[in-house]
Write an enzyme that holds these catalytic residues in place. Sequence first.
Site, PDB file in Angstrom:
ATOM      1  N   LYS A 196       0.804  -1.228   0.000  1.00 18.91           N
ATOM      2  CA  LYS A 196       0.000   0.000   0.000  1.00 18.91           C
ATOM      3  C   LYS A 196       0.839   1.282   0.000  1.00 18.91           C
ATOM      4  O   LYS A 196       0.855   2.046   0.964  1.00 18.91           O
ATOM      5  CB  LYS A 196      -0.965  -0.009   1.198  1.00 18.91           C
ATOM      6  N   ASP A 226      -9.982  -7.961  -7.260  1.00 19.84           N
ATOM      7  CA  ASP A 226     -10.278  -8.681  -6.022  1.00 19.84           C
ATOM      8  C   ASP A 226     -11.658  -8.216  -5.578  1.00 19.84           C
ATOM      9  O   ASP A 226     -12.214  -7.286  -6.141  1.00 19.84           O
ATOM     10  CB  ASP A 226      -9.211  -8.476  -4.937  1.00 19.84           C
TER      11      ASP A 226
END
Length: 362
Positions: A160, A219
């Site tokens: 991230k 996802d």
Amino acid sequence: MKALILAGGFGTRLRPLSCTRPKILFPIVNKPLLQWTFERLAKNKIEEAILAVNLQTELFIKQHRIPKCGLHITYSRDPLKKPLGTAGPVKKAEKLIGHNAPFLVLNGDIFADINYRKISKAHKEKDAVATIALHRVEDPSRYGVAELAGENRIKSFVEKPSPETSSTDLINAGVYVLSPAIFKYIPKGQEVSLEHEIFPKLVKEGKLYGYVFDGLWTDIGEIEDYLTINKILLKHFVKQHKHKTGRGIRVREPVAFDTGVSIGEKSIIGPYTILGQDVTIGKNVRIQNSVIFARTIISDFSSINGAIIGESAVIGKKTRIEGGSVLGDHVKIKDNVSLTKGVIICPAKEVTESVLTSKIII
Ligand code: GTP
């Protein structure tokens, strides 16, 4: 080749729908995600799948009786009340996987059109302990990103990254090929993360490689992702059927209806609408851009746009449900209630008054 499917997470970002089902059983165009995964494994000639689960998920999966597509299925269960993360379950399944050959690991919550044989071939050509499938996305900041050096060796792996620090748009697609050498990197019986603990170690040793693939990937980590994958599949992959209309019913493609759906006169359904098994729609209802789970009832003169409604919910007459709202299983909405954008309602709640600011109703 064997495949280990990581399926024991809690899916907190998908609440309230994940309060009552694990992520891998979310219906994607009326078929559980796990079934899509089994089908893809079978298509790639994978013979055995090991499901890394917790007790609750194992029970849910067994209840669902998903077609096994010729795969040999075994379960490897995390200890009670002790989730093992994404690497711990790999170590836990060491005996089932064995030490003979590289194996696949899949995050159970992704939908990726990926050729497992090609990634496995790429892995075997290198001195790799792990090869990560990498996919290009516009905004990598929600994911783990990899920077490649020569011959697809990963020279950095960052979870991230902030948009300013990320110099690459190649993200970890949640599909890995691992060599049995991986087992010695993972301590036994502990919660360990592949992404945070194991991959950075492999980067330092030069043993982590990437395999870049194009094509469909997403996802279903968050509600928006879930709606997106349903839309994409509706548009590109689901054959359109002739829907029985008449009595003023209008169906605007693309839509998907499971068996037992009934629609009342003058209702307009679609575009981008999925109705689960035995869903009942009343008269003069308007539904678009929405997913309605099995056995839910939507009563006359209601309108729903951009929402997800869980299983066996009962939506009263003349209700209005707007974009980004998510209703859990067994929710009841009384007649004449309006829900504005982004209202989240926990399972089995009864809502008797309109909700005009986005909030969570527990
Ligand atoms: P969030 O709570 O919404 O972040 O979801 P999650 O718990 O599923 O976490 P995440 O999306 O990071 O998980 C990636 C994959 O690993 C998913 O397929 C999870 O089911 C799986 N997973 C995550 N944690 C565990 C665990 O402790 N044990 C097992 N067996 N699988 C896990």
